[in-house]
Design a protein around this motif. Structure first.
Motif, PDB file in Angstrom:
ATOM      1  N   UNK A   1      35.455  43.527  11.292  1.00 33.35           N
ATOM      2  CA  UNK A   1      34.484  44.353  12.023  1.00 33.35           C
ATOM      3  C   UNK A   1      33.248  44.642  11.179  1.00 33.35           C
ATOM      4  N   UNK A   2      33.450  44.998   9.909  1.00 34.02           N
ATOM      5  CA  UNK A   2      32.319  45.334   9.041  1.00 34.02           C
ATOM      6  C   UNK A   2      31.359  44.163   8.917  1.00 34.02           C
ATOM      7  N   UNK A   3      31.870  42.983   8.664  1.00 34.21           N
ATOM      8  CA  UNK A   3      31.007  41.816   8.488  1.00 34.21           C
ATOM      9  C   UNK A   3      30.292  41.456   9.788  1.00 34.21           C
ATOM     10  N   UNK A   4      31.019  41.446  10.915  1.00 31.90           N
ATOM     11  CA  UNK A   4      30.411  41.074  12.198  1.00 31.90           C
ATOM     12  C   UNK A   4      29.329  42.077  12.590  1.00 31.90           C
ATOM     13  N   UNK A   5      29.664  43.378  12.544  1.00 30.52           N
ATOM     14  CA  UNK A   5      28.712  44.411  12.976  1.00 30.52           C
ATOM     15  C   UNK A   5      27.465  44.422  12.101  1.00 30.52           C
ATOM     16  N   UNK A   6      27.630  44.318  10.786  1.00 29.41           N
ATOM     17  CA  UNK A   6      26.471  44.388   9.889  1.00 29.41           C
ATOM     18  C   UNK A   6      25.550  43.196  10.099  1.00 29.41           C
ATOM     19  N   UNK A   7      26.127  42.000  10.277  1.00 28.48           N
ATOM     20  CA  UNK A   7      25.281  40.823  10.493  1.00 28.48           C
ATOM     21  C   UNK A   7      24.598  40.870  11.861  1.00 28.48           C
ATOM     22  N   UNK A   8      25.246  41.449  12.862  1.00 28.79           N
ATOM     23  CA  UNK A   8      24.614  41.602  14.174  1.00 28.79           C
ATOM     24  C   UNK A   8      23.397  42.526  14.099  1.00 28.79           C
ATOM     25  N   UNK A   9      23.426  43.470  13.191  1.00 33.65           N
ATOM     26  CA  UNK A   9      22.338  44.436  13.096  1.00 33.65           C
ATOM     27  C   UNK A   9      21.078  43.861  12.460  1.00 33.65           C
ATOM     28  N   UNK A  10      21.200  42.745  11.769  1.00 31.18           N
ATOM     29  CA  UNK A  10      20.046  42.163  11.085  1.00 31.18           C
ATOM     30  C   UNK A  10      19.295  41.251  12.048  1.00 31.18           C
ATOM     31  N   UNK A  11      18.057  41.596  12.431  1.00 31.13           N
ATOM     32  CA  UNK A  11      17.320  40.800  13.430  1.00 31.13           C
ATOM     33  C   UNK A  11      17.084  39.358  13.004  1.00 31.13           C
TER      34      UNK A  11
ATOM     35  N   UNK B   1      25.248  45.005  18.399  1.00 31.60           N
ATOM     36  CA  UNK B   1      24.140  44.645  19.302  1.00 31.60           C
ATOM     37  C   UNK B   1      23.521  45.846  20.002  1.00 31.60           C
ATOM     38  N   UNK B   2      24.169  46.986  19.982  1.00 28.43           N
ATOM     39  CA  UNK B   2      23.677  48.138  20.755  1.00 28.43           C
ATOM     40  C   UNK B   2      22.291  48.612  20.306  1.00 28.43           C
ATOM     41  N   UNK B   3      22.058  48.902  19.016  1.00 29.90           N
ATOM     42  CA  UNK B   3      20.755  49.492  18.657  1.00 29.90           C
ATOM     43  C   UNK B   3      19.566  48.596  18.990  1.00 29.90           C
ATOM     44  N   UNK B   4      19.614  47.334  18.577  1.00 29.37           N
ATOM     45  CA  UNK B   4      18.501  46.434  18.855  1.00 29.37           C
ATOM     46  C   UNK B   4      18.301  46.187  20.333  1.00 29.37           C
ATOM     47  N   UNK B   5      19.401  46.096  21.078  1.00 33.57           N
ATOM     48  CA  UNK B   5      19.312  45.872  22.522  1.00 33.57           C
ATOM     49  C   UNK B   5      18.631  47.046  23.215  1.00 33.57           C
ATOM     50  N   UNK B   6      19.016  48.244  22.847  1.00 31.64           N
ATOM     51  CA  UNK B   6      18.403  49.437  23.446  1.00 31.64           C
ATOM     52  C   UNK B   6      16.906  49.455  23.184  1.00 31.64           C
ATOM     53  N   UNK B   7      16.508  49.157  21.952  1.00 30.63           N
ATOM     54  CA  UNK B   7      15.086  49.194  21.601  1.00 30.63           C
ATOM     55  C   UNK B   7      14.283  48.189  22.413  1.00 30.63           C
ATOM     56  N   UNK B   8      14.781  46.962  22.562  1.00 32.55           N
ATOM     57  CA  UNK B   8      14.022  45.916  23.241  1.00 32.55           C
ATOM     58  C   UNK B   8      14.002  46.137  24.750  1.00 32.55           C
ATOM     59  N   UNK B   9      15.113  46.610  25.332  1.00 29.48           N
ATOM     60  CA  UNK B   9      15.135  46.875  26.769  1.00 29.48           C
ATOM     61  C   UNK B   9      14.151  47.988  27.120  1.00 29.48           C
TER      62      UNK B   9
ATOM     63  N   UNK C   1      21.820  27.711  21.524  1.00 26.41           N
ATOM     64  CA  UNK C   1      20.908  28.352  20.555  1.00 26.41           C
ATOM     65  C   UNK C   1      19.587  28.812  21.153  1.00 26.41           C
ATOM     66  N   UNK C   2      19.609  29.400  22.319  1.00 23.94           N
ATOM     67  CA  UNK C   2      18.410  29.946  22.958  1.00 23.94           C
ATOM     68  C   UNK C   2      18.342  31.444  22.648  1.00 23.94           C
ATOM     69  N   UNK C   3      17.245  31.954  22.103  1.00 25.32           N
ATOM     70  CA  UNK C   3      17.149  33.380  21.783  1.00 25.32           C
ATOM     71  C   UNK C   3      17.359  34.253  23.019  1.00 25.32           C
ATOM     72  N   UNK C   4      18.017  35.366  22.817  1.00 23.24           N
ATOM     73  CA  UNK C   4      18.319  36.258  23.942  1.00 23.24           C
ATOM     74  C   UNK C   4      17.225  37.291  24.185  1.00 23.24           C
ATOM     75  N   UNK C   5      16.179  37.283  23.351  1.00 20.65           N
ATOM     76  CA  UNK C   5      15.147  38.314  23.443  1.00 20.65           C
ATOM     77  C   UNK C   5      14.454  38.303  24.798  1.00 20.65           C
ATOM     78  N   UNK C   6      14.218  37.114  25.353  1.00 16.01           N
ATOM     79  CA  UNK C   6      13.544  37.023  26.649  1.00 16.01           C
ATOM     80  C   UNK C   6      14.349  37.753  27.721  1.00 16.01           C
ATOM     81  N   UNK C   7      15.655  37.556  27.729  1.00 16.72           N
ATOM     82  CA  UNK C   7      16.510  38.225  28.709  1.00 16.72           C
ATOM     83  C   UNK C   7      16.533  39.735  28.470  1.00 16.72           C
ATOM     84  N   UNK C   8      16.539  40.144  27.212  1.00 19.61           N
ATOM     85  CA  UNK C   8      16.587  41.571  26.898  1.00 19.61           C
ATOM     86  C   UNK C   8      15.324  42.274  27.380  1.00 19.61           C
TER      87      UNK C   8
ATOM     88  N   UNK D   1      19.085  37.251  11.641  1.00 17.62           N
ATOM     89  CA  UNK D   1      20.233  36.359  11.802  1.00 17.62           C
ATOM     90  C   UNK D   1      20.338  35.980  13.275  1.00 17.62           C
ATOM     91  N   UNK D   2      20.154  34.703  13.627  1.00 19.33           N
ATOM     92  CA  UNK D   2      20.201  34.302  15.042  1.00 19.33           C
ATOM     93  C   UNK D   2      21.535  34.637  15.699  1.00 19.33           C
TER      94      UNK D   2
END
Length: 228
Positions: free
Chosen positions: A128-138, A167-175, A61-68, A140-141
């Motif tokens: 796919x719909x449930x996984x992708x939509x929940x991944x898009x919400x910042x 994970x693509x949109x948020x990852x692109x923004x943070x990188x 449960x370590x946030x991935x933001x630091x790595x991104x 949700x850990x």
């Protein structure tokens, strides 16, 4: 959970931070230019180590933001995005497989409650719909959703596709933010994050409104009544 476990974890975290600060004070903390130079000198080992380390650490449960952020800072936008997506996907797959292999015994006690039950039912039936939509919400850990997916009946390929799409949109923004090395985030990146969150919420609403099999729906209602 034993009361002394979080206490020991807190003491250990403080000790690690104190040791890091002491080392930085004695030997000096490397600057951004130093880190970039070391990354360049390491050659192919730098990206391989980065992906492996990110995957190993963010299974927990370590946030991935630091790595991104670090990916953009060390490797630039283009390569940083590729490496972060690879490390994030690998961590998601490792967590999913570990939960399935252990039968969820290690994480199931942390995935209780009405919210977790609601998410698991949608993951069971909307893939796919449930996984992708929940991944898009910042909010949700990343690791929590990995565990919930492993505990649910979602299949491997819908989980993988939904994870990559989400994970693509948020990852692109943070990188890109890490690559910019600015003291404050760009308004455009904030807009991207907000849009991703809104799209994710919309996907969750759609998944919530789609019917689930009667037995699951009845079980969810019964569990909610029991909690009330």
């Amino acid at each position: 959970m034993k009361w002394w476990r979080p206490v020991l974890a807190g003491i250990g975290l403080v000790a690690v931070i104190a040791a890091a600060l002491l080392v930085a004070r004695v030997y000096g903390a490397p600057g951004v230019a130093d880190l970039q130079r070391l990354t360049t000198e390491a050659g192919i080992w730098a990206p391989l180590l980065f992906v492996g380390l990110q995957a190993a650490v963010t299974v927990t449960p370590v946030p991935r933001t630091v790595f991104t952020l670090a990916a953009g800072l060390l490797f630039g936008s283009a390569l940083g995005i590729v490496l972060t997506l690879a490390g994030t996907t690998l961590a998601a797959l490792l967590a999913f497989v570990l939960v399935r292999m252990t039968g969820g015994r290690l994480v199931e006690r942390y995935a209780r409650g009405s919210a977790a039950r609601w998410a698991r039912i949608r993951l069971d039936h909307h893939g796919v719909l449930a996984v992708a939509s929940m991944r898009l919400v910042p909010a949700i850990p990343f690791s929590v959703l990995n565990y919930l997916c492993g505990l649910s009946a979602v299949r491997f390929w819908p989980y993988l596709v939904g994870t990559v799409v989400g994970i693509v949109p948020g990852t692109v923004a943070i990188v890109v933010l890490g690559d910019a090395v600015t003291g404050r985030p760009s308004p455009a990146l904030i807009v991207v994050s907000v849009i991703c969150g809104l799209v994710g919420v919309a996907g969750i609403v759609v998944a919530a409104r789609r019917p689930v099999p009667q037995d699951d729906g009845a079980r969810e209602a019964d569990a909610a009544r029991q909690e009330a």
